[in-house]
Design a protein around this motif. Structure first.
Motif, PDB file in Angstrom:
ATOM      1  N   MET A   1       0.866  -1.261   0.074  1.00  0.00           N
ATOM      2  CA  MET A   1       0.060  -0.003   0.178  1.00  0.00           C
ATOM      3  C   MET A   1       0.803   1.123  -0.018  1.00  0.00           C
ATOM      4  O   MET A   1       0.408   2.174   0.603  1.00  0.00           O
ATOM      5  N   ASN A   2       2.081   1.226  -0.615  1.00  0.00           N
ATOM      6  CA  ASN A   2       2.908   2.166  -0.713  1.00  0.00           C
ATOM      7  C   ASN A   2       2.438   3.118  -1.954  1.00  0.00           C
ATOM      8  O   ASN A   2       1.572   2.708  -2.783  1.00  0.00           O
ATOM      9  N   ALA A   3       3.116   4.336  -2.048  1.00  0.00           N
ATOM     10  CA  ALA A   3       2.888   5.320  -3.235  1.00  0.00           C
ATOM     11  C   ALA A   3       3.482   4.484  -4.374  1.00  0.00           C
ATOM     12  O   ALA A   3       4.278   3.964  -4.290  1.00  0.00           O
ATOM     13  N   PRO A   4       2.974   4.820  -5.577  1.00  0.00           N
ATOM     14  CA  PRO A   4       3.502   4.244  -6.890  1.00  0.00           C
ATOM     15  C   PRO A   4       5.075   4.772  -6.983  1.00  0.00           C
ATOM     16  O   PRO A   4       5.453   5.910  -6.400  1.00  0.00           O
ATOM     17  N   ARG A   5       5.830   3.771  -7.425  1.00  0.00           N
ATOM     18  CA  ARG A   5       7.069   3.887  -7.529  1.00  0.00           C
ATOM     19  C   ARG A   5       7.695   4.527  -8.988  1.00  0.00           C
ATOM     20  O   ARG A   5       7.051   4.090  -9.737  1.00  0.00           O
TER      21      ARG A   5
ATOM     22  N   ASP B   1       1.932   3.899 -12.428  1.00  0.00           N
ATOM     23  CA  ASP B   1       0.378   4.256 -12.011  1.00  0.00           C
ATOM     24  C   ASP B   1      -0.188   2.884 -12.167  1.00  0.00           C
ATOM     25  O   ASP B   1      -0.600   2.740 -13.285  1.00  0.00           O
ATOM     26  N   ARG B   2      -0.490   2.151 -11.178  1.00  0.00           N
ATOM     27  CA  ARG B   2      -1.346   0.906 -11.295  1.00  0.00           C
ATOM     28  C   ARG B   2      -3.111   1.435 -11.186  1.00  0.00           C
ATOM     29  O   ARG B   2      -3.372   2.328 -11.011  1.00  0.00           O
ATOM     30  N   LEU B   3      -3.811   0.555 -12.020  1.00  0.00           N
ATOM     31  CA  LEU B   3      -5.207   0.739 -11.838  1.00  0.00           C
ATOM     32  C   LEU B   3      -5.810  -0.161 -10.843  1.00  0.00           C
ATOM     33  O   LEU B   3      -5.350  -1.437 -10.732  1.00  0.00           O
ATOM     34  N   LEU B   4      -6.636   0.308  -9.991  1.00  0.00           N
ATOM     35  CA  LEU B   4      -7.270  -0.403  -8.658  1.00  0.00           C
ATOM     36  C   LEU B   4      -8.510  -0.691  -8.845  1.00  0.00           C
ATOM     37  O   LEU B   4      -9.085   0.072  -9.550  1.00  0.00           O
ATOM     38  N   ARG B   5      -8.818  -1.931  -8.466  1.00  0.00           N
ATOM     39  CA  ARG B   5     -10.097  -2.373  -8.676  1.00  0.00           C
ATOM     40  C   ARG B   5     -11.021  -1.554  -7.314  1.00  0.00           C
ATOM     41  O   ARG B   5     -10.412  -1.146  -6.269  1.00  0.00           O
ATOM     42  N   ILE B   6     -12.279  -1.580  -7.298  1.00  0.00           N
ATOM     43  CA  ILE B   6     -12.953  -0.977  -6.335  1.00  0.00           C
ATOM     44  C   ILE B   6     -12.749  -1.486  -4.872  1.00  0.00           C
ATOM     45  O   ILE B   6     -12.638  -0.599  -3.828  1.00  0.00           O
ATOM     46  N   ASP B   7     -12.464  -2.723  -4.793  1.00  0.00           N
ATOM     47  CA  ASP B   7     -12.189  -3.602  -3.492  1.00  0.00           C
ATOM     48  C   ASP B   7     -10.943  -2.738  -2.862  1.00  0.00           C
ATOM     49  O   ASP B   7     -11.096  -2.532  -1.646  1.00  0.00           O
ATOM     50  N   GLU B   8     -10.108  -2.574  -3.607  1.00  0.00           N
ATOM     51  CA  GLU B   8      -8.633  -2.109  -3.055  1.00  0.00           C
ATOM     52  C   GLU B   8      -8.827  -0.570  -2.650  1.00  0.00           C
ATOM     53  O   GLU B   8      -8.364  -0.086  -1.912  1.00  0.00           O
ATOM     54  N   VAL B   9      -9.642   0.148  -3.730  1.00  0.00           N
ATOM     55  CA  VAL B   9      -9.847   1.412  -3.283  1.00  0.00           C
ATOM     56  C   VAL B   9     -10.614   1.631  -1.956  1.00  0.00           C
ATOM     57  O   VAL B   9     -10.294   2.392  -1.068  1.00  0.00           O
TER      58      VAL B   9
ATOM     59  N   TRP C   1      -9.617   2.762 -10.755  1.00  0.00           N
ATOM     60  CA  TRP C   1      -9.069   3.984 -10.326  1.00  0.00           C
ATOM     61  C   TRP C   1      -7.591   3.850 -10.423  1.00  0.00           C
ATOM     62  O   TRP C   1      -6.738   3.189 -10.084  1.00  0.00           O
ATOM     63  N   SER C   2      -7.018   5.282 -10.498  1.00  0.00           N
ATOM     64  CA  SER C   2      -5.478   5.475 -10.782  1.00  0.00           C
ATOM     65  C   SER C   2      -4.895   5.410  -9.252  1.00  0.00           C
ATOM     66  O   SER C   2      -5.636   6.186  -8.366  1.00  0.00           O
ATOM     67  N   GLU C   3      -3.908   4.526  -9.017  1.00  0.00           N
ATOM     68  CA  GLU C   3      -3.329   4.421  -7.786  1.00  0.00           C
ATOM     69  C   GLU C   3      -2.720   5.826  -7.396  1.00  0.00           C
ATOM     70  O   GLU C   3      -3.006   6.567  -6.048  1.00  0.00           O
ATOM     71  N   ARG C   4      -2.110   6.489  -8.164  1.00  0.00           N
ATOM     72  CA  ARG C   4      -1.794   7.852  -8.085  1.00  0.00           C
ATOM     73  C   ARG C   4      -2.848   8.832  -7.524  1.00  0.00           C
ATOM     74  O   ARG C   4      -2.701   9.649  -6.391  1.00  0.00           O
ATOM     75  N   GLU C   5      -3.693   8.966  -8.142  1.00  0.00           N
ATOM     76  CA  GLU C   5      -4.843   9.895  -7.845  1.00  0.00           C
ATOM     77  C   GLU C   5      -5.617   9.666  -6.672  1.00  0.00           C
ATOM     78  O   GLU C   5      -5.854  10.536  -5.692  1.00  0.00           O
ATOM     79  N   ILE C   6      -5.492   8.310  -6.011  1.00  0.00           N
ATOM     80  CA  ILE C   6      -6.111   7.851  -4.864  1.00  0.00           C
ATOM     81  C   ILE C   6      -5.130   8.094  -3.736  1.00  0.00           C
ATOM     82  O   ILE C   6      -5.592   8.920  -2.883  1.00  0.00           O
ATOM     83  N   VAL C   7      -3.826   7.891  -4.035  1.00  0.00           N
ATOM     84  CA  VAL C   7      -2.797   8.469  -2.903  1.00  0.00           C
ATOM     85  C   VAL C   7      -2.862   9.979  -3.055  1.00  0.00           C
ATOM     86  O   VAL C   7      -2.721  10.478  -1.777  1.00  0.00           O
TER      87      VAL C   7
END
Length: 73
Positions: A1-5, A9-17, A50-56
Motif C-alpha cells: 500500500m505504498n505510493a507508486p514508484r 501508476d497502477r489501476l485499482l479495483r473498487i475493493d482495493e480503493v 481507479w488510478s493509484e496515483r490519484e487515490i494517493v
C-alpha cells in the motif's frame, strides 16, 4: 500500500480503493458524483478502475479528517 514508484501508476479495483480510503462503494460513488473523489476509468461497460496515483493524492489532504478537522493527540 505504498505510493507508486518511479512514476508508475497502477489501476485499482473498487475493493482495493475501499480498503485504502476506508469508505464503502456507495460513498465512493456518491463522492465521485459530487466531484469530491477521483472518478474511475471505464475500461469496458463492466469494468472500472481507479488510478493509484490519484487515490494517493486524494488521501493526503484528508488524513487529518474527512471534513478537514485536525486530529488531536
Amino acid at each position: 500500500m505504498n505510493a507508486p514508484r518511479n512514476g508508475s501508476d497502477r489501476l485499482l479495483r473498487i475493493d482495493e480503493v475501499k480498503l485504502r480510503v476506508g469508505l464503502g462503494k456507495t460513498m465512493i460513488y456518491r463522492l465521485v458524483g459530487q466531484a469530491r473523489f477521483p472518478p474511475p476509468y471505464k475500461l469496458s461497460p463492466f469494468a472500472s478502475r481507479w488510478s493509484e496515483r490519484e487515490i494517493v493524492e486524494w488521501i493526503a489532504p484528508v488524513k487529518d479528517g474527512f471534513e478537514g478537522k485536525k486530529r488531536r493527540w
